[in-house]
Each structure stands twice: as C-alpha cells, then as structure tokens.
Design an enzyme around this catalytic site. Structure first.
Site, PDB file in Angstrom:
ATOM      1  N   ASP A   7       0.866  -1.191   0.000  1.00 49.32           N
ATOM      2  CA  ASP A   7       0.000   0.000   0.000  1.00 49.32           C
ATOM      3  C   ASP A   7       0.897   1.233   0.000  1.00 49.32           C
ATOM      4  O   ASP A   7       2.082   1.154   0.331  1.00 49.32           O
ATOM      5  CB  ASP A   7      -0.921   0.012   1.228  1.00 49.32           C
ATOM      6  CG  ASP A   7      -1.886   1.204   1.194  1.00 49.32           C
ATOM      7  OD1 ASP A   7      -2.483   1.459   0.139  1.00 49.32           O
ATOM      8  OD2 ASP A   7      -2.028   1.892   2.216  1.00 49.32           O
ATOM      9  N   SER A   8       0.314   2.382  -0.321  1.00 57.55           N
ATOM     10  CA  SER A   8       1.088   3.627  -0.312  1.00 57.55           C
ATOM     11  C   SER A   8       1.426   4.053   1.118  1.00 57.55           C
ATOM     12  O   SER A   8       2.252   4.929   1.315  1.00 57.55           O
ATOM     13  CB  SER A   8       0.295   4.734  -0.997  1.00 57.55           C
ATOM     14  OG  SER A   8      -0.904   4.979  -0.299  1.00 57.55           O
ATOM     15  N   CYS A  70      -3.505  -1.032  -2.368  1.00 59.70           N
ATOM     16  CA  CYS A  70      -3.766   0.390  -2.607  1.00 59.70           C
ATOM     17  C   CYS A  70      -4.695   0.543  -3.827  1.00 59.70           C
ATOM     18  O   CYS A  70      -4.381   0.041  -4.917  1.00 59.70           O
ATOM     19  CB  CYS A  70      -2.431   1.078  -2.883  1.00 59.70           C
ATOM     20  SG  CYS A  70      -2.579   2.824  -3.255  1.00 59.70           S
ATOM     21  N   GLU A 147      -4.416  11.025   8.084  1.00 58.25           N
ATOM     22  CA  GLU A 147      -3.001  11.048   8.483  1.00 58.25           C
ATOM     23  C   GLU A 147      -2.810  11.916   9.729  1.00 58.25           C
ATOM     24  O   GLU A 147      -1.955  11.648  10.571  1.00 58.25           O
ATOM     25  CB  GLU A 147      -2.136  11.613   7.347  1.00 58.25           C
ATOM     26  CG  GLU A 147      -2.156  10.788   6.088  1.00 58.25           C
ATOM     27  CD  GLU A 147      -1.103   9.691   6.088  1.00 58.25           C
ATOM     28  OE1 GLU A 147      -0.005   9.942   6.586  1.00 58.25           O
ATOM     29  OE2 GLU A 147      -1.419   8.582   5.612  1.00 58.25           O
ATOM     30  N   CYS A 179     -10.568   3.710  -1.092  1.00 60.13           N
ATOM     31  CA  CYS A 179      -9.229   4.148  -0.673  1.00 60.13           C
ATOM     32  C   CYS A 179      -8.986   3.525   0.694  1.00 60.13           C
ATOM     33  O   CYS A 179      -9.886   3.504   1.545  1.00 60.13           O
ATOM     34  CB  CYS A 179      -9.184   5.671  -0.584  1.00 60.13           C
ATOM     35  SG  CYS A 179      -7.660   6.308   0.157  1.00 60.13           S
ATOM     36  N   HIS A 181      -7.506   4.455   3.238  1.00 55.96           N
ATOM     37  CA  HIS A 181      -7.638   5.319   4.417  1.00 55.96           C
ATOM     38  C   HIS A 181      -9.090   5.499   4.871  1.00 55.96           C
ATOM     39  O   HIS A 181      -9.343   5.808   6.021  1.00 55.96           O
ATOM     40  CB  HIS A 181      -7.085   6.722   4.118  1.00 55.96           C
ATOM     41  CG  HIS A 181      -5.588   6.816   4.159  1.00 55.96           C
ATOM     42  ND1 HIS A 181      -4.782   6.141   3.280  1.00 55.96           N
ATOM     43  CD2 HIS A 181      -4.763   7.520   4.973  1.00 55.96           C
ATOM     44  CE1 HIS A 181      -3.524   6.437   3.538  1.00 55.96           C
ATOM     45  NE2 HIS A 181      -3.473   7.266   4.567  1.00 55.96           N
TER      46      HIS A 181
END
Ligand code: DGL
Length: 223
Positions: A7-8, A70, A147, A179, A181
C-alpha cells in the site's frame, strides 16, 4: 513463501487484517510506502514507478503472490505491470462486494483524485452489471485528515458533508470506500449518510478472492 502486500502507507493494514483472519497461518510481508504517500495526487508514471519498486522488493523476498492493497496503485499501475507470481488488486473485489449488497443499484464510489480520474471502478462495475448507476466523487482531503488523526473532528464532518451531499441527494444505497484510508472515517461517513446507505470496503472481499486463487494454484501454506 510469504504473501507480499503493498500500500502507499498504513491503510493497507486493513487488508492484512482481513487476510490474517481468513488464512491465519500464512506469512505476510507488508510494504507501506510511507516515504512517498500520498499517491492519490501523483502522476500515473510516478505511481507505476513506485509500484514497480514494491514488486521488485517482493520478488527479491521470494513471495508467492502479491496483493496491491492500494486502490490508486490498483487503478493506475496494476494494468501496466507483470510479475512471475499472481498479482491481485482491490478494485474488482470492492466492486463485487458493492454489487452484492446494493438493492437499488445506485452505487457511490469515493477515492483519491487519481483513482476517480482513472474511472477504474465505474469500468469494472459496468462490466459486472451494465444496469447500475454510478456516482463517483474524489475526496482528496480525506487522506490528510486521516493522516492527521482527525477522525471525528468538526472539520472532518464538514468536509464529509461537502463531498458526500451530491451522492446522498442522488439516492445511493451503497458507497464504496475506494481508498485504504477511508474505512477510518466510516463512523463520520455513516453518520452523515444514515443507516440506509451501506458502506463497502474491499478488504474482506480481496482476502476471499486471494484465498480462492491460492487454493486453485495449490499455494496455500496448509494445502
Ligand atoms: N492508499 C491509497 C488508496 O487506497 C490512498 C492514499 C494515497 O493517496 O496514497 O488509494
């Protein structure tokens, strides 16, 4: 050999969790590219390059398969990359999961700017069910909010309202959190959209797909 999961950043750990729940004895190598996150605002060439680096890392570590956890890398890089081991992305799994729960076939999709611009989700959803109506919207502020750990702030609620009002007005009954996140914002998103809209993420669907691939290829550790 282990399973390589990419994943990123840290979001793909939701996919790791789902894989461990289904295949507890499998070994996993997780590559979270926190040096380069976010991917969602970068060019296709850059995302393909980062993903190629991850694939090379995995092959150097003798993985038996690679999961591109991702969404952005699945949308932009997976079609461009080949490897001598099976490679699996998250978009088809997420699309199948959405179609399985949607009743009115009005499906919302949210993701990074790169994922939404690629049209990867609408393309797969329409291939699987040409009848469904798709409402796709980029939500570029969600990743920095996550984040920052702002999972339940007033500012986050305002951004959710701003991005998701058109999807709510369109009458979607299912929203794909496209996504890694976004599942961390599921409470705020669910609160805004209400109980009649189901939130879908691809983690468990991807884990199920991986298990059947490994089974067919006789690559499961306990086969
Ligand atoms: N992991 C990415 C995805 O699932 C989102 C974060 C980023 O922009 O790098 O699309």
């Amino acid at each position: 050999s282990p399973i390589g999961i990419f994943d990123s950043g840290l979001g793909g750990l939701t996919v790791v969790k789902a894989i461990r729940e289904r295949m507890a004895c499998e070994d996993v190598i997780y590559y979270g590219d926190t040096a380069h996150v976010p991917y969602g605002s970068k060019s296709k060439e850059t995302i393909v390059g980062f993903t190629q680096d991850a694939v090379k890392f995995f092959l150097d570590h003798d993985v038996k398969c690679i999961v591109i956890a991702c969404n952005t890398a699945t949308a932009l890089a997976l079609p461009e990359i080949t490897a001598p081991v099976p490679m699996l992305g998250v978009i088809e799994a997420g699309a199948r999961a959405a179609l399985a729960v949607s009743k009115n076939h009005k499906i919302g999709v949210i993701g990074t700017s790169a994922t939404i611009a690629s049209e990867a989700y609408p393309n797969v959803l329409r291939k699987l069910n040409p009848e469904c109506a798709i409402y796709a919207h980029p939500c570029p502020l969600f990743v920095p909010l996550v984040e920052e750990g702002w999972l339940d702030r007033e500012a986050t609620k305002m951004v959710v309202k701003e991005y998701l009002t058109p999807l709510k007005m369109a009458g979607i009954d299912t929203l794909v959190l496209g996504c890694t996140h976004y599942p961390l914002l599921a409470n705020v998103i669910g609160e805004f959209l209400g109980p009649n809209v189901k939130l879908v993420d691809s983690a468990s669907a991807c884990a199920a797909e991986l298990e059947s691939i490994l089974k067919v290829m006789k690559l499961l550790k306990n086969y």
